[in-house]
Design an enzyme around this catalytic site. Structure first.
Site, PDB file in Angstrom:
ATOM      1  N   LEU A   1      99.995  68.448 -13.351  1.00 12.91           N
ATOM      2  CA  LEU A   1      99.579  67.057 -13.341  1.00 12.91           C
ATOM      3  C   LEU A   1      99.733  66.477 -11.941  1.00 12.91           C
ATOM      4  O   LEU A   1     100.788  66.603 -11.319  1.00 12.91           O
ATOM      5  CB  LEU A   1     100.423  66.242 -14.329  1.00 12.91           C
ATOM      6  CG  LEU A   1      99.946  66.177 -15.777  1.00 12.91           C
ATOM      7  CD1 LEU A   1      99.810  67.566 -16.381  1.00 12.91           C
ATOM      8  CD2 LEU A   1     100.875  65.321 -16.616  1.00 12.91           C
TER       9      LEU A   1
ATOM     10  N   LYS B   1      97.414  59.105  -6.112  1.00  8.87           N
ATOM     11  CA  LYS B   1      98.084  58.888  -4.830  1.00  8.87           C
ATOM     12  C   LYS B   1      98.062  60.120  -3.944  1.00  8.87           C
ATOM     13  O   LYS B   1      98.382  60.051  -2.747  1.00  8.87           O
ATOM     14  CB  LYS B   1      99.511  58.399  -5.069  1.00  8.87           C
ATOM     15  CG  LYS B   1      99.545  57.042  -5.760  1.00  8.87           C
ATOM     16  CD  LYS B   1     100.929  56.665  -6.250  1.00  8.87           C
ATOM     17  CE  LYS B   1     100.879  55.345  -7.005  1.00  8.87           C
ATOM     18  NZ  LYS B   1     100.076  55.420  -8.249  1.00  8.87           N
TER      19      LYS B   1
ATOM     20  N   ASP C   1     116.043  72.232 -14.633  1.00  4.70           N
ATOM     21  CA  ASP C   1     115.429  71.449 -13.564  1.00  4.70           C
ATOM     22  C   ASP C   1     114.482  72.362 -12.795  1.00  4.70           C
ATOM     23  O   ASP C   1     114.840  73.517 -12.495  1.00  4.70           O
ATOM     24  CB  ASP C   1     116.524  70.912 -12.632  1.00  4.70           C
ATOM     25  CG  ASP C   1     116.037  69.832 -11.693  1.00  4.70           C
ATOM     26  OD1 ASP C   1     114.885  69.933 -11.208  1.00  4.70           O
ATOM     27  OD2 ASP C   1     116.794  68.880 -11.433  1.00  4.70           O
TER      28      ASP C   1
ATOM     29  N   ARG D   1     104.629  46.751  -2.800  1.00  2.00           N
ATOM     30  CA  ARG D   1     105.866  47.488  -2.578  1.00  2.00           C
ATOM     31  C   ARG D   1     105.682  48.505  -1.453  1.00  2.00           C
ATOM     32  O   ARG D   1     104.546  48.870  -1.107  1.00  2.00           O
ATOM     33  CB  ARG D   1     106.282  48.204  -3.865  1.00  2.00           C
ATOM     34  CG  ARG D   1     106.497  47.283  -5.046  1.00  2.00           C
ATOM     35  CD  ARG D   1     106.830  48.067  -6.298  1.00  2.00           C
ATOM     36  NE  ARG D   1     105.767  48.969  -6.697  1.00  2.00           N
ATOM     37  CZ  ARG D   1     105.843  49.826  -7.705  1.00  2.00           C
ATOM     38  NH1 ARG D   1     106.968  49.910  -8.399  1.00  2.00           N
ATOM     39  NH2 ARG D   1     104.834  50.616  -8.006  1.00  2.00           N
TER      40      ARG D   1
END
Length: 336
Positions: free
Chosen positions: A127, A131, A65, A254
């Site tokens: 990447l 937004k 992770d 949303r």
């Protein structure tokens, strides 16, 4: 072919996602890489992806992770280049789980930068997302922070030669969480939910996204944000192509969602240059925006320039989208 990838070891964070599953086979087919390491935290996705590469010794899998600094350092040992694709990406998920979003998108970016510098990685391409331009939601704000970290990482590297750059693009056609697979999964229903009839989205294929990453590695000096020129489409037109017989029900946007996507904002215009197929936002810090080495013949955009999905000069036709859907029906039919 990208010469710097010859006999190189690449690591892709979040490599079992839509981008990684396209990047890996495309890169193996087009470049003479030594090894590609898939770094991700989902063992089942790695297990499924490994089936596609079980006979290719160049592909390795590494459970980990980006939040785990020590594990990332271990994974980066001997790595030449990193593609950082790991992120918390779903807008409502980030709104309702803000601490988790920051841990992955901001703290994870810091860990990637530190690991790359300390392990003497040659180059990193991160990447980003539309937004991150003039963000109104936490996902966008966290990715803007991530972008700033990677840009500044070039100075943070000090005497190390590690270079960091960013690629930014909008709605990736067919990727998980994008509108086309969702509409496709509902195509046999009588009604499709439409958030807002005014909504527009940039349209980029995964292949085009991979090609932009390749170009960034080839062109970058460090600190550049690459924005590919791509067409726009209205969400209602997308719905009509995917399910022409369905009626539409307006359900509202949303939490944190934008009506239109934006990839170059007004504040970025003074540092943005145009090329045949893309724009390049140069860093405002350290006078890097005036660096001829980074500009490379680009044309300065107007001071009031904004690149958004509603003011785009290029629009995808319904016929073009229908053709893409016909080509990708097998992938679209897979469970979301």
């Amino acid at each position: 072919m990208l010469d710097k990838f010859n006999d190189a070891t690449l690591l892709v964070t979040g490599g079992t996602g839509s981008f990684g599953k396209t990047f890996v086979p495309m890169t193996l087919a087009s470049h003479k890489v030594k090894k590609i390491i898939i770094f991700s935290r989902d063992e089942m996705k790695q297990w499924e992806m490994a089936k596609d590469f079980q006979d290719d010794p160049r592909v390795r899998f590494f459970i980990g992770d980006v939040r785990d600094r020590e594990r990332l350092y271990r994974a980066c040992d001997g790595v030449d280049y990193i593609v950082h694709a790991a992120a918390t990406k779903i807008v409502p998920t980030a709104e309702y789980n803000p601490f988790e979003c920051i841990k992955t998108n901001v703290n994870g970016a810091m860990n990637v930068i530190d690991a790359a510098i300390d392990r003497k990685v040659k180059g990193v391409v991160a990447l980003s997302t539309d937004k991150a331009s003039s963000p109104i939601n936490l996902y966008g704000a966290s990715k803007l922070a991530s972008d700033k970290l990677f840009v500044a990482g070039n100075a943070y590297a000090g005497g190390n030669d590690t270079a960091f750059s960013v690629v930014r693009y909008g709605n990736v056609m067919g990727s998980r969480g994008s509108v086309i697979p969702f509409f496709y999964s509902q195509r046999d229903e009588d009604t499709l939910p439409i958030t807002d009839t005014r909504m527009t989205r940039f349209m980029i294929t995964l292949r085009e996204g991979v090609e932009l990453v390749w170009h960034a590695f080839e062109d970058m000096v460090g600190g550049e944000i690459y924005v590919r020129k791509i067409p726009s489409m209205n969400v209602v037109d997308i719905a009509r192509v995917v399910a022409p017989q369905a009626s539409h029900k307006i359900v509202g946007i949303r939490p944190g969602e934008k009506i239109h996507e934006q990839m170059v904002g007004l504040e970025d215009a003074p540092y943005t240059y145009e090329y045949d197929d893309y724009y390049k936002i140069l860093p405002a810090i350290h006078a890097w925006h005036s660096s001829a080495e980074r500009i490379k013949g680009g044309r300065k955009v107007a001071d009031d320039f904004v690149y958004s999905s509603d003011n785009n000069t290029e629009w995808m036709t319904s016929e073009a989208l229908a053709g893409w859907i016909d080509t990708n029906r097998e992938d679209l039919a897979k469970p979301l």
